[in-house]
Write an enzyme that holds these catalytic residues in place. Structure first.
Site, PDB file in Angstrom:
ATOM      1  N   ASP A   1       0.834  -1.209   0.000  1.00 42.55           N
ATOM      2  CA  ASP A   1       0.000   0.000   0.000  1.00 42.55           C
ATOM      3  C   ASP A   1       0.868   1.259   0.000  1.00 42.55           C
ATOM      4  O   ASP A   1       0.811   2.081   0.915  1.00 42.55           O
ATOM      5  CB  ASP A   1      -0.991  -0.003   1.166  1.00 42.55           C
ATOM      6  CG  ASP A   1      -2.221  -0.844   0.859  1.00 42.55           C
ATOM      7  OD1 ASP A   1      -2.195  -1.622  -0.124  1.00 42.55           O
ATOM      8  OD2 ASP A   1      -3.218  -0.734   1.598  1.00 42.55           O
TER       9      ASP A   1
ATOM     10  N   HIS B   1      -3.602  -2.309  -2.629  1.00 41.13           N
ATOM     11  CA  HIS B   1      -3.708  -1.132  -3.486  1.00 41.13           C
ATOM     12  C   HIS B   1      -2.718  -1.158  -4.649  1.00 41.13           C
ATOM     13  O   HIS B   1      -2.779  -0.280  -5.512  1.00 41.13           O
ATOM     14  CB  HIS B   1      -3.537   0.148  -2.668  1.00 41.13           C
ATOM     15  CG  HIS B   1      -4.787   0.539  -1.940  1.00 41.13           C
ATOM     16  ND1 HIS B   1      -5.639   1.518  -2.384  1.00 41.13           N
ATOM     17  CD2 HIS B   1      -5.340   0.044  -0.804  1.00 41.13           C
ATOM     18  CE1 HIS B   1      -6.665   1.624  -1.549  1.00 41.13           C
ATOM     19  NE2 HIS B   1      -6.505   0.738  -0.584  1.00 41.13           N
TER      20      HIS B   1
END
Length: 202
Positions: free
Chosen positions: A55, A88
């Site tokens: 992330d 992500h």
């Protein structure tokens, strides 16, 4: 920079085996000042080793600066900085949560594809000192032993493999036993007994 990174990440196994001491860092999410603070508080490279758990992009305003700095440091010090994949680091997430827009504004939209191609090559997990198992998310019903992680072939999209998706998405939950649903959608939660069984098996 992206073209230089792909062979470096693919030369590493899907499950890294690292030795302490090592600084472990969670989500940066485009917060460049937070990343600089991590390096300020830890020892400077190459006198220290760092493991980042994914992330790197989305939410914050400096995703491009964060990921480019991490890639550049990996290029300079490949044995002192390790980058795992987060949830992500996939187009399904970073098209929605800011990274795609940032690429279009600061570079051009084609760079969003380049970065995501690199993200598909990132290692998935790490074991430190044969004792600590590190992934961005959590455990999976498809994970019997660590060899299962080693056998994930990259490059790979997050939703091309159920095990990979779980390793990046599942969460612990203190008030359940076994596997349970998640409020975050198409993923799972797991109780303490699941973690205890996994540790016993491995």
């Amino acid at each position: 920079l992206c073209k230089s990174m792909m062979p470096i990440f693919l030369s590493e196994p899907s499950l890294l085996e690292l030795e302490p001491p090592i600084h472990i860092c969670g989500d940066i999410h485009g917060q460049l000042n937070d990343l600089l603070y991590v390096f300020e508080k830890g020892e400077k490279l190459p006198n220290a080793t760092y493991l980042f758990l994914g992330d790197y992009v989305d939410r914050g305003k400096n995703s491009i600066e964060v990921i480019c700095l991490l890639f550049a440091l990996k290029l300079l010090y490949p044995k002192n900085i390790y980058l795992l994949r987060g949830n992500h680091e996939s187009p399904e997430m970073n098209e929605v949560f800011g990274f795609a827009d940032e690429c279009e504004q600061k570079l051009n939209f084609s760079f969003w594809y380049y970065f995501n191609n690199v993200f598909d090559t990132l290692p998935i997990g790490a074991v430190i000192g044969n004792k600590f198992f590190c992934v961005h998310g959590g455990l999976s019903p498809y994970l019997d032993n660590l060899d299962d992680v080693k056998q994930i072939e990259r490059p790979i999209g997050v939703h091309e493999d159920w095990l990979l998706s779980d390793l990046l998405w599942t969460d612990p939950k203190s008030d359940i036993e076994g596997w349970g649903p998640s409020s975050r959608g198409d993923t799972k939660t797991w109780g303490l007994n699941i973690a205890e069984y996994f540790l016993k098996q491995n």
